[in-house]
Design an enzyme around this catalytic site. Structure first.
Site, PDB file in Angstrom:
ATOM      1  N   GLU A 279      31.311-101.759 -87.968  1.00 44.68           N
ATOM      2  CA  GLU A 279      31.080-101.050 -89.224  1.00 44.68           C
ATOM      3  C   GLU A 279      31.505-101.875 -90.439  1.00 44.68           C
ATOM      4  O   GLU A 279      32.227-101.410 -91.318  1.00 44.68           O
ATOM      5  CB  GLU A 279      31.800 -99.694 -89.196  1.00 44.68           C
ATOM      6  CG  GLU A 279      31.323 -98.818 -88.040  1.00 44.68           C
ATOM      7  CD  GLU A 279      31.899 -97.414 -88.028  1.00 44.68           C
ATOM      8  OE1 GLU A 279      33.041 -97.232 -88.489  1.00 44.68           O
ATOM      9  OE2 GLU A 279      31.210 -96.504 -87.541  1.00 44.68           O
ATOM     10  N   ARG A 329      22.744 -97.265 -79.244  1.00 40.73           N
ATOM     11  CA  ARG A 329      24.160 -97.401 -79.607  1.00 40.73           C
ATOM     12  C   ARG A 329      25.073 -97.070 -78.425  1.00 40.73           C
ATOM     13  O   ARG A 329      26.133 -97.671 -78.269  1.00 40.73           O
ATOM     14  CB  ARG A 329      24.460 -96.483 -80.794  1.00 40.73           C
ATOM     15  CG  ARG A 329      25.910 -96.378 -81.129  1.00 40.73           C
ATOM     16  CD  ARG A 329      26.097 -95.695 -82.459  1.00 40.73           C
ATOM     17  NE  ARG A 329      27.487 -95.313 -82.649  1.00 40.73           N
ATOM     18  CZ  ARG A 329      27.951 -94.696 -83.724  1.00 40.73           C
ATOM     19  NH1 ARG A 329      27.121 -94.395 -84.712  1.00 40.73           N
ATOM     20  NH2 ARG A 329      29.222 -94.381 -83.837  1.00 40.73           N
ATOM     21  N   ASP A 358      30.764 -91.473 -80.659  1.00 32.78           N
ATOM     22  CA  ASP A 358      31.817 -91.361 -81.657  1.00 32.78           C
ATOM     23  C   ASP A 358      32.386 -89.946 -81.749  1.00 32.78           C
ATOM     24  O   ASP A 358      32.058 -89.212 -82.679  1.00 32.78           O
ATOM     25  CB  ASP A 358      31.262 -91.792 -83.025  1.00 32.78           C
ATOM     26  CG  ASP A 358      32.359 -92.046 -84.035  1.00 32.78           C
ATOM     27  OD1 ASP A 358      33.534 -92.034 -83.648  1.00 32.78           O
ATOM     28  OD2 ASP A 358      32.030 -92.251 -85.218  1.00 32.78           O
ATOM     29  N   GLU A 386      37.166 -84.842 -86.984  1.00 36.20           N
ATOM     30  CA  GLU A 386      36.047 -85.332 -87.789  1.00 36.20           C
ATOM     31  C   GLU A 386      34.738 -84.602 -87.486  1.00 36.20           C
ATOM     32  O   GLU A 386      34.054 -84.150 -88.390  1.00 36.20           O
ATOM     33  CB  GLU A 386      35.897 -86.838 -87.545  1.00 36.20           C
ATOM     34  CG  GLU A 386      34.721 -87.442 -88.280  1.00 36.20           C
ATOM     35  CD  GLU A 386      34.630 -88.953 -88.100  1.00 36.20           C
ATOM     36  OE1 GLU A 386      35.474 -89.540 -87.403  1.00 36.20           O
ATOM     37  OE2 GLU A 386      33.683 -89.539 -88.669  1.00 36.20           O
TER      38      GLU A 386
HETATM   39  C1  GCV Z   1      37.957 -95.636 -89.264  1.00 39.41           C
HETATM   40  C2  GCV Z   1      33.686 -93.344 -87.251  1.00 39.41           C
HETATM   41  C3  GCV Z   1      34.289 -92.763 -88.489  1.00 39.41           C
HETATM   42  C4  GCV Z   1      34.899 -93.850 -89.352  1.00 39.41           C
HETATM   43  C5  GCV Z   1      35.920 -94.611 -88.523  1.00 39.41           C
HETATM   44  C6  GCV Z   1      35.216 -95.190 -87.304  1.00 39.41           C
HETATM   45  C7  GCV Z   1      36.163 -95.917 -86.370  1.00 39.41           C
HETATM   46  O1  GCV Z   1      32.558 -94.086 -87.546  1.00 39.41           O
HETATM   47  O2  GCV Z   1      33.334 -92.017 -89.185  1.00 39.41           O
HETATM   48  O3  GCV Z   1      35.493 -93.235 -90.468  1.00 39.41           O
HETATM   49  O4  GCV Z   1      36.549 -95.624 -89.259  1.00 39.41           O
HETATM   50  O5  GCV Z   1      34.628 -94.139 -86.580  1.00 39.41           O
HETATM   51  O6  GCV Z   1      36.529 -95.324 -85.374  1.00 39.41           O
HETATM   52  O7  GCV Z   1      36.503 -97.048 -86.628  1.00 39.41           O
END
Ligand code: GCV
Length: 709
Positions: A279, A329, A358, A386
């Site tokens: 990311e 993914r 995720d 989340e």
């Molecule tokens: C810390 C997801 C979350 C991100 C997070 C990422 C990760 O994509 O939305 O906020 O980043 O996971 O686990 O690194």
């Protein structure tokens, strides 16, 4: 009034054990006296005074040593940690005694006694037989996604209590945080976001050393190891170099010098967590190197300081074209990390999210568990909600974590029993392997015990592969809100994660009951009512959100609230692929092939729409709406029914909570009531948007004729 809740360390007066003589004389045996012992004494004194008005005489008796051993060192292996942190509470000569080979074990024993008293269990009965508890996992870790400006990535309970305006804050709350998490058995904390940017990149510089050293000392007093998230490109971002190539001698030299400085200045530091090539974060791929190259370079240098490198496996292409149906993914973790199984050095641990995507409400288990056989591994789960309600909607996650831990990976398929040494596995069988080399003998002539010692719990406890290091980490749900977790009941996930990590054999119900008794009330009706609210909450959340394992359908960026197509035409690899005939992602051998990343028989089960469990069927298959599930319902009828049921059941949760109005603390009652109001709004939106979307797109009527818009 305090400006934050003490949660399960409230130590309010209790009715039971008031005349228990055993609590007046407590003996610690088996270890040297140090600050952890001092904290254990302080805690027992505070707790017993508050709960029972007893001031115990606490004696430290070295002669009681059941096998006195020195404290573990920073690089003690997982097994050494488990040996040292095991404790026994027993009764001897009118005293209650705690023995352990380490002072951390004594501290855990003290918290065991306090838990017994706070839950109003009879002390004499609980400890009538010696009670020995050995932690299930060596590393039991919390990962903070706190940023130095005070914000928290995916935080739902206020701001960070570690940082304000790019400074580290240390106060009484810091100590209480250490007490809270140590009391449930957490022994490691990463205090900054894995996305290491701006000021956080400078944590490994003079600017923050003094405060970090102070913080590390506080944690150490409670047996908690301090870890930092590291910016992989520190050589560039703070070192002024033009490369972060792990094979570059200049890069290595920079890290050597940097780590020497960091470990000298923060003596309690135990290691680093790294999010690389993920990311937008930098990593070794930029230089054509592997993840192992990156991790090993840092680990070799960290090893000189007895430290660990925990390397995340959350590496995937986040710039996917939604039109591209070949890229998946879900495959990425395995594709990126499996080929180097065995290459990671022995102080590297790969930290693997529970699912391949995720932290969705339902995902299959990452096939890296059971795939990797020669690599230290840790499980990463998320108690920050989340995608599971953001501490507004109730979602008690322990039942989900139990499912994850109990998942059979079949990684031992073919291990010869002649190679097995004595080890107790999660299913109660005795098995194990002497070392990684045994695994290479797979397919030999010995009698095969294909399904033993192969659950995720077995792997991360270190048993399956005799791993040097292993454990479990949770992305934490804490912030500076009065009650730490936004929703009081979300505290059950913080408490529960620690308890489960320490004692994986506990049931979700037992953990919920402990939490309720210690934090809210010991009244039987209250305990039962809140248990009835917590235990089904995950299933209810799943019912009114994403059906049959497909995931996502959330509002982009915030990830709260329904948006069926929110991520459908985006770059994140998160698609449901619905059209007028059906939905789901074909991850079979005819599709992306993801199902084949599992060991047999899991691969065949997931590869077949007939065999695949209903709850995951749309994760693995693109199916017509008319496909009949194991439940006997069609896919479309399941969608309608589960959404109507999910909302109705959420209403029942709120109604049950309402019955507690005059039975519990008003602040707790009001806080949770307010959350339920918001949850019902959210659940209704999910119900109606999902049902309407699929009704419109499929043109198929609900057989029960309910209102769809
Ligand atoms: C810390 C997801 C979350 C991100 C997070 C990422 C990760 O994509 O939305 O906020 O980043 O996971 O686990 O690194």
């Amino acid at each position: 009034m305090d400006n934050y809740a003490k949660l399960w360390l409230e130590y309010s007066p209790k009715g039971k054990n008031k005349d228990c003589k055993l609590l007046k004389n407590i003996v610690f045996g088996g270890t040297a006296s140090d600050r952890i012992i001092e904290n254990a004494k302080k805690e027992l004194t505070l707790g017993l005074k508050g709960m029972l008005d007893i001031t115990p005489v606490i004696t430290v008796n070295f002669d009681e040593a059941a096998g006195k051993k020195p404290e573990q060192t920073a690089l003690s292996s997982g097994k050494e940690i488990l040996d040292s942190e095991e404790y026994t509470v027993f009764i001897k000569d009118e005293s209650l005694c705690i023995s352990s080979k380490s002072s951390t074990g004594i501290l855990y024993g003290a918290f065991d006694i306090l838990r017994t008293v706070a839950s109003e269990k009879d002390v004499e009965t609980v400890y009538a037989d010696d009670k020995t508890v050995r932690p299930s996992n060596p590393l039991r870790m919390l990962n903070h996604w706190d940023n130095m400006d005070g914000s928290i990535e995916r935080g739902y309970s206020g701001k960070s209590f570690f940082y304000e305006n790019n400074e580290i804050v240390i106060n009484e709350r810091t100590v209480d945080y250490a007490r809270l998490i140590a009391s449930v058995g957490i022994n490691a904390v990463v205090i900054n976001n894995v996305n290491v940017k701006q000021a956080a990149s400078y944590m490994i510089t003079d600017r923050y050393f003094a405060k970090l050293a102070e913080l590390g000392e506080i944690f150490a007093g409670y047996g908690i190891g301090l870890y930092l998230s590291l910016n992989y490109a520190s050589t560039i971002e703070i070192g002024g170099m033009d490369s972060a190539d792990p094979l570059d001698e200049g890069v290595k030299a920079w890290w050597k010098e940097k780590m020497a400085e960091v470990f000298k200045k923060i003596p309690t530091l135990k290691g680093f967590l790294v999010k690389a090539d993920s990311e937008g974060r930098p990593g070794p791929f930029t230089y054509g190197r592997t993840q192992a190259d990156g991790a090993n370079m840092l680990a070799d240098i960290a090893k000189e300081h007895n430290a660990l490198i925990i390397w995340r496996c959350f590496v995937y292409n986040c710039r996917q074209d939604w039109r591209d149906k070949k890229t998946d993914r879900a495959r990425a973790g395995y594709d990126n990390f499996m080929p180097m199984d065995g290459d990671y050095h022995d102080n590297v641990i790969l930290q693997i999210k529970n699912g391949p995507m995720d932290f969705q409400i339902r995902e299959p288990i990452s096939p890296l568990f059971g795939g990797l056989k020669k690599t230290n591994q840790m499980l990463e789960v998320q108690i920050a909600q989340e995608y599971t309600g953001q501490q507004i909607d109730l979602c008690y996650l322990i039942p989900m974590f139990k499912e994850i831990l109990e998942f059979k990976t079949y990684c031992n398929g073919g291990t010869k029993t002649s190679d097995l040494s004595d080890k107790e596995c999660s299913d109660g069988t005795v098995t194990g392997s002497e070392g990684w080399s045994d695994i290479e003998d797979i397919g030999g002539n010995g009698s095969v015990k294909p399904d033993s010692c192969d659950t995720v719990a077995d792997i991360i406890s270190g048993k399956t592969f005799n791993s040097r290091f292993s454990g479990i980490a949770a992305v934490t749900n804490t912030g500076n809100d009065f009650n730490w977790t936004g929703d009081y009941l979300a505290g059950a996930n913080l408490f529960g994660f620690g308890r489960l990590a320490f004692s994986t054999g506990l049931s979700s119900g037992e953990i919920a009951e402990e939490f309720i008794r210690m934090t809210i009330s010991n009244d039987r009706d209250v305990v039962d009512t809140i248990k009835d609210i917590l235990l089904p909450s995950r299933a209810i959340y799943e019912k009114y959100t994403c059906p049959l394992g497909i995931g996502w359908m959330v509002k982009p960026n915030t990830h709260y609230g329904c948006s069926v197509d929110g991520y459908e035409y985006d770059r994140w690899g998160t698609y449901h692929r619905a059209d007028h005939l059906g939905l789901g992602v074909d991850r079979t051998d005819k599709g992306t092939g993801y199902a084949l990343q599992y060991n047999e028989p899991n691969a065949s089960v997931y590869n077949s729409p007939e065999k695949c469990p209903d709850e995951l069927v749309l994760f693995f298959h693109h199916l017509p709406y008319t496909h009949v599930l194991h439940s006997g319902k069609t896919v479309i009828q399941h969608i309608y029914d589960s959404h109507f049921e999910g909302y109705a059941e959420a209403e029942q949760l709120a109604a049950k909570w309402e019955t507690l109005r005059d039975k519990i603390d008003k602040d707790i009652f009001d806080n949770v009531s307010e959350r339920f109001t918001r949850q019902l709004y959210n659940a209704r939106e999910w119900r109606d948007q999902v049902n309407t979307y699929f009704h419109r797109i499929s043109g198929i009527e609900d057989e029960k004729g309910r209102e769809i818009y």
